[in-house]
Motif scaffolding. Sequence first.
Motif, PDB file in Angstrom:
ATOM      1  N   ALA A 143       0.840  -1.176   0.039  1.00  0.00           N
ATOM      2  CA  ALA A 143       0.290   0.347  -0.115  1.00  0.00           C
ATOM      3  C   ALA A 143       0.529   1.593  -0.200  1.00  0.00           C
ATOM      4  CB  ALA A 143      -1.134   0.083   1.294  1.00  0.00           C
ATOM      5  N   LEU A 144       2.101   1.391   0.875  1.00  0.00           N
ATOM      6  CA  LEU A 144       3.001   2.634   1.051  1.00  0.00           C
ATOM      7  C   LEU A 144       3.446   2.587  -0.515  1.00  0.00           C
ATOM      8  CD1 LEU A 144       4.238   2.308   4.322  1.00  0.00           C
ATOM      9  CD2 LEU A 144       2.117   4.172   3.411  1.00  0.00           C
ATOM     10  N   SER A 145       4.183   1.375  -1.202  1.00  0.00           N
ATOM     11  CA  SER A 145       4.699   1.948  -2.503  1.00  0.00           C
ATOM     12  C   SER A 145       3.680   2.616  -3.254  1.00  0.00           C
ATOM     13  CB  SER A 145       5.152   0.818  -2.649  1.00  0.00           C
ATOM     14  OG  SER A 145       3.858  -0.410  -3.249  1.00  0.00           O
ATOM     15  N   PHE A 146       2.827   2.054  -3.201  1.00  0.00           N
ATOM     16  CA  PHE A 146       1.870   3.642  -4.750  1.00  0.00           C
ATOM     17  C   PHE A 146       0.851   4.851  -3.551  1.00  0.00           C
ATOM     18  CE2 PHE A 146       0.634  -0.985  -4.987  1.00  0.00           C
ATOM     19  CZ  PHE A 146       1.516  -0.881  -6.464  1.00  0.00           C
ATOM     20  N   LEU A 147       1.038   4.848  -2.188  1.00  0.00           N
ATOM     21  CA  LEU A 147       0.816   6.214  -1.125  1.00  0.00           C
ATOM     22  C   LEU A 147       1.989   7.045  -1.718  1.00  0.00           C
ATOM     23  CD1 LEU A 147      -1.542   4.748   1.680  1.00  0.00           C
ATOM     24  CD2 LEU A 147      -2.622   5.621  -0.398  1.00  0.00           C
ATOM     25  N   LEU A 148       3.077   6.904  -1.540  1.00  0.00           N
ATOM     26  CA  LEU A 148       4.209   7.547  -1.685  1.00  0.00           C
ATOM     27  C   LEU A 148       4.529   7.790  -2.734  1.00  0.00           C
ATOM     28  CD1 LEU A 148       6.095   5.617   1.370  1.00  0.00           C
ATOM     29  CD2 LEU A 148       4.545   7.575   1.537  1.00  0.00           C
ATOM     30  N   GLU A 149       4.194   9.309  -3.086  1.00  0.00           N
ATOM     31  CA  GLU A 149       3.848   8.999  -4.832  1.00  0.00           C
ATOM     32  C   GLU A 149       6.196   9.973  -5.167  1.00  0.00           C
ATOM     33  OE1 GLU A 149      -0.714   9.186  -5.865  1.00  0.00           O
ATOM     34  OE2 GLU A 149       0.374  11.459  -5.747  1.00  0.00           O
ATOM     35  N   ASP A 150       6.187   9.922  -5.790  1.00  0.00           N
ATOM     36  CA  ASP A 150       7.851  10.404  -6.748  1.00  0.00           C
ATOM     37  C   ASP A 150       8.392  10.393  -5.656  1.00  0.00           C
ATOM     38  OD1 ASP A 150       6.738  11.394  -9.291  1.00  0.00           O
ATOM     39  OD2 ASP A 150       5.075  12.493  -8.396  1.00  0.00           O
ATOM     40  N   LEU A 151       8.082   9.297  -4.788  1.00  0.00           N
ATOM     41  CA  LEU A 151       9.418   8.853  -3.643  1.00  0.00           C
ATOM     42  C   LEU A 151      10.892   8.910  -4.598  1.00  0.00           C
ATOM     43  CD1 LEU A 151       9.209   7.752  -0.624  1.00  0.00           C
ATOM     44  CD2 LEU A 151       9.493   5.557  -0.756  1.00  0.00           C
ATOM     45  N   GLY A 152      11.335   9.829  -3.534  1.00  0.00           N
ATOM     46  CA  GLY A 152      12.808  10.161  -3.066  1.00  0.00           C
ATOM     47  C   GLY A 152      13.695   9.988  -2.171  1.00  0.00           C
ATOM     48  N   ARG A 158      14.640   3.874  -9.985  1.00  0.00           N
ATOM     49  CA  ARG A 158      14.657   5.398 -10.495  1.00  0.00           C
ATOM     50  C   ARG A 158      13.632   6.100 -10.429  1.00  0.00           C
ATOM     51  NH1 ARG A 158      20.060   5.153 -15.468  1.00  0.00           N
ATOM     52  NH2 ARG A 158      21.151   3.549 -14.701  1.00  0.00           N
ATOM     53  N   GLN A 159      13.958   7.553 -10.471  1.00  0.00           N
ATOM     54  CA  GLN A 159      13.030   8.001 -10.131  1.00  0.00           C
ATOM     55  C   GLN A 159      13.623   9.279 -11.841  1.00  0.00           C
ATOM     56  OE1 GLN A 159       9.955   7.974  -8.745  1.00  0.00           O
ATOM     57  NE2 GLN A 159      10.298   6.479  -7.052  1.00  0.00           N
ATOM     58  N   THR A 160      12.643   9.060 -12.758  1.00  0.00           N
ATOM     59  CA  THR A 160      12.516   9.449 -13.818  1.00  0.00           C
ATOM     60  C   THR A 160      11.450  10.843 -14.029  1.00  0.00           C
ATOM     61  OG1 THR A 160      11.472   8.528 -15.362  1.00  0.00           O
ATOM     62  CG2 THR A 160      13.816   7.865 -14.800  1.00  0.00           C
ATOM     63  N   SER A 161      10.810  11.243 -12.939  1.00  0.00           N
ATOM     64  CA  SER A 161       9.564  12.927 -12.998  1.00  0.00           C
ATOM     65  C   SER A 161       9.951  13.926 -12.082  1.00  0.00           C
ATOM     66  CB  SER A 161       8.117  12.325 -12.690  1.00  0.00           C
ATOM     67  OG  SER A 161       8.077  12.110 -11.279  1.00  0.00           O
ATOM     68  N   LEU A 162       9.520  14.778 -12.733  1.00  0.00           N
ATOM     69  CA  LEU A 162      10.144  15.964 -12.205  1.00  0.00           C
ATOM     70  C   LEU A 162       8.903  16.578 -11.337  1.00  0.00           C
ATOM     71  CD1 LEU A 162      12.271  17.879 -15.241  1.00  0.00           C
ATOM     72  CD2 LEU A 162      13.057  16.199 -13.027  1.00  0.00           C
ATOM     73  N   ARG A 163       8.114  15.090 -10.799  1.00  0.00           N
ATOM     74  CA  ARG A 163       7.609  16.148  -9.668  1.00  0.00           C
ATOM     75  C   ARG A 163       7.748  15.897  -7.800  1.00  0.00           C
ATOM     76  NH1 ARG A 163       4.608  12.781 -12.852  1.00  0.00           N
ATOM     77  NH2 ARG A 163       5.090  10.867 -11.255  1.00  0.00           N
ATOM     78  N   ARG A 164       8.027  16.747  -6.900  1.00  0.00           N
ATOM     79  CA  ARG A 164       7.578  16.087  -5.374  1.00  0.00           C
ATOM     80  C   ARG A 164       7.126  15.002  -4.781  1.00  0.00           C
ATOM     81  NH1 ARG A 164      10.130  20.709  -3.714  1.00  0.00           N
ATOM     82  NH2 ARG A 164       9.688  20.244  -1.627  1.00  0.00           N
ATOM     83  N   PHE A 165       7.823  15.128  -3.586  1.00  0.00           N
ATOM     84  CA  PHE A 165       7.236  13.646  -3.193  1.00  0.00           C
ATOM     85  C   PHE A 165       5.789  14.438  -2.734  1.00  0.00           C
ATOM     86  CE2 PHE A 165       6.085  12.401   1.647  1.00  0.00           C
ATOM     87  CZ  PHE A 165       5.813  11.201   0.534  1.00  0.00           C
ATOM     88  N   THR A 218      13.845  24.222 -10.999  1.00  0.00           N
ATOM     89  CA  THR A 218      13.767  22.366 -11.483  1.00  0.00           C
ATOM     90  C   THR A 218      14.086  22.219 -10.543  1.00  0.00           C
ATOM     91  OG1 THR A 218      14.519  23.409 -14.139  1.00  0.00           O
ATOM     92  CG2 THR A 218      14.398  20.982 -13.310  1.00  0.00           C
ATOM     93  N   LEU A 219      14.942  22.131  -9.526  1.00  0.00           N
ATOM     94  CA  LEU A 219      15.216  21.005  -8.924  1.00  0.00           C
ATOM     95  C   LEU A 219      13.975  20.649  -7.856  1.00  0.00           C
ATOM     96  CD1 LEU A 219      19.417  21.415  -7.659  1.00  0.00           C
ATOM     97  CD2 LEU A 219      17.762  19.543  -9.263  1.00  0.00           C
ATOM     98  N   VAL A 220      13.447  22.112  -7.278  1.00  0.00           N
ATOM     99  CA  VAL A 220      12.716  22.482  -6.213  1.00  0.00           C
ATOM    100  C   VAL A 220      11.355  21.775  -7.044  1.00  0.00           C
ATOM    101  CG1 VAL A 220      11.104  23.916  -5.336  1.00  0.00           C
ATOM    102  CG2 VAL A 220      13.485  24.485  -5.223  1.00  0.00           C
ATOM    103  N   GLN A 221      11.271  21.597  -8.181  1.00  0.00           N
ATOM    104  CA  GLN A 221      10.588  20.574  -8.977  1.00  0.00           C
ATOM    105  C   GLN A 221      10.055  19.665  -8.510  1.00  0.00           C
ATOM    106  OE1 GLN A 221       9.568  22.287 -12.514  1.00  0.00           O
ATOM    107  NE2 GLN A 221       7.531  20.256 -13.796  1.00  0.00           N
ATOM    108  N   ALA A 222      10.923  19.277  -8.863  1.00  0.00           N
ATOM    109  CA  ALA A 222      11.753  17.961  -8.455  1.00  0.00           C
ATOM    110  C   ALA A 222      11.599  16.778  -7.129  1.00  0.00           C
ATOM    111  CB  ALA A 222      13.371  16.888  -9.528  1.00  0.00           C
ATOM    112  N   GLY A 223      11.906  18.098  -6.258  1.00  0.00           N
ATOM    113  CA  GLY A 223      11.512  17.581  -5.216  1.00  0.00           C
ATOM    114  C   GLY A 223      12.285  18.176  -4.193  1.00  0.00           C
TER     115      GLY A 223
END
Length: 662
Positions: free
Chosen positions: A208-217, A304-311, A617-622
């Motif tokens: 469950a947590l693997s899905f709930l934690l979106e864009d986990l870094g 590898r996280q390849t999206s430019l989205r914050r956690f 850009t970096l802040v946008q990526a989390g």
Amino acid sequence: MASSSPQTESTVLVIYTGWSRRGGTIGMLIGNRGYVPEPFFLTETLKSQTRFHDPLQDSLFSNSGSVQGFRQFLTGGSGRSSPSGQSPSTEKFTPPTLLVRSSRPIGNFTTLGANQLETSTPPICVKLGDNLYEAHLPSLITPRTSVSGTSGSKSIRYAILEWNPLLDSSNIETDDWIRLASEIELNYNFDAFVILHGTDTMSYTSSALSFLLEDLGKTVILTGAQIPLSQLRNDAVDNLLGALSIAGNYIIPECCLYFNHTLFRGNRVSKISSYDLGAFQSPNFPPLVNVGIDIVVNWNDVIRQTSLRRFRAHKEMSPHVATLRLFPGIATATVRAFLSPPIRGVVLETFGSGNAPQREDLIFAFKEACDRGVVVVAISQCMKGSVSDAYEASRELAAVGVVPGSDMTPECALTKLSYLLSKPELGVAEIRKLVGTPLRGELTRQSATTLSQTTINQNIENIQGLLSELVRLSGRPSHNPQITISLPDEATQDAAASWTSTAAETASTEAALLPFLIHTAAARNDVEGIRFCLAAEATNDSIAIASPGPSNVASGLVNTLDAASGGSPLHAAALNGSAECVDILLHSGALVHLRDTLGHTALYYAARKGHQDIVTTLVQAGASLSGFDGGFAALAVQSAFRSGDKSALDLWSRAGMLVKEP
């Protein structure tokens, strides 16, 4: 007291959720009715063990790195510990506290009384708003030790956020999963997270947590025990210490489960034994980490996280999902009742590779449900293997709208359905498509690709191109150089020839040169060079890129570390203002939370150098400023106030600093 520098200390939040009736759980005692949870027993137990808590760095573990250090320890030269394992001076030493936030009130520490954890006054829980509380919790710190694949030694400073009351894992609900995800989001300034959980439903929670934690870094690890810490012979010490060591030393941006010297991907495991210490298995995916004499991280399998989205933590799950296990002779009336409203999603455990009884009335019941919008996902009752359309029975299910779930575990398929159905923006067709798409590495995508054999000429061409790029990036020639490699002929070739043109030798040459090339290209904002390096890595699966320095980061060229600075290509690009390269690196899996030898992230260097576009850009990526970065950033903000530099203040504000006049 031994000093601790930023690069030799990491922070981990340990969330202690509870226990399971089998005894598993880490912090339990024997009561009148078997194992029972006892508040604060875990914290006090870990405090008394120098392998978990050594604030003065004067334990045997901290002084056995060399013969000289051990002898000095024996003679009392380093403040030898008392027989109880604690130095007399430790009682008077107050360790740093760590700020912890929670969606629930943080426990009543006043019950500890005179035995309060190394602080004269109990932590005060402050309510900041609805469902938001915080407290400064006393921290524990491990001895400074080194692990394989890293350079130097490191201590792990951690705080324990204990749920009150502790939860029996068999009573876990979707709200508890959301609570865990929320607490990780609230405390995302920590370097990593360890969740102590009862074993009975641990695989459901990790899925469950693997899905709930979106864009986990950052690293999230669940662990527990079959035998609690209160017993002399237990598996709790190995599991907790192993999880802490991995979380504090490696960046594995996934939700994982650690048990019996093995780190698994959290959505790939099932509990297979209530008796053995090896209680969990990952039947269709190899472990991420094997812990033996060395800690071996299988970096090529780490996401590898390849999206430019914050956690962010997703905070909803649909309760209208269920699992139906087929069996010979199952009644159609039972299936129809099971598929009736309000059910919205069903995990159908089929025979073998996706087969079901071929009764027309049964197949029609599934068709009616699918036509009504119920999402039915077929998985196999077998632990190993995948659902396929090799048999007529499985094709009939697919024909009426049942979605093949590949090799997902029952726990994963159920929690994934609950997660997807909780998103109002997704329609039924989109959900059915996403069910068969790997979102967090939870299923194996079927592929018909085969490995191709490279020829000697192809090997030579690869190396010629690599050397030409090396000369080009050096900046010396005014034109693009062309380098030609000639093999010795049979008349001159002997056993001492240095170049044999084999695939293995080609791969090792590329692995040695590519890290230097990508760092150079990143520093010079050479987009062509970055793309050349990534293409070279992508076209040769046999390349195992190894950092010349510590290798405690995710696999691949994009995160390889410089031997001198300990920085990644992202550090080099951010420091030198290479905005285009920053974008390419982030889309290729660069880790924004990685710190170099000085303890800095790429965001700190970008802000320090005034590169506004890279900061954005970096802040946008989390990326965020925390820990060592936060202290230096605060000094920079003070300096900007004194000099009246408004542009610098605006930049630090964009980077996430609270900018207010001192």
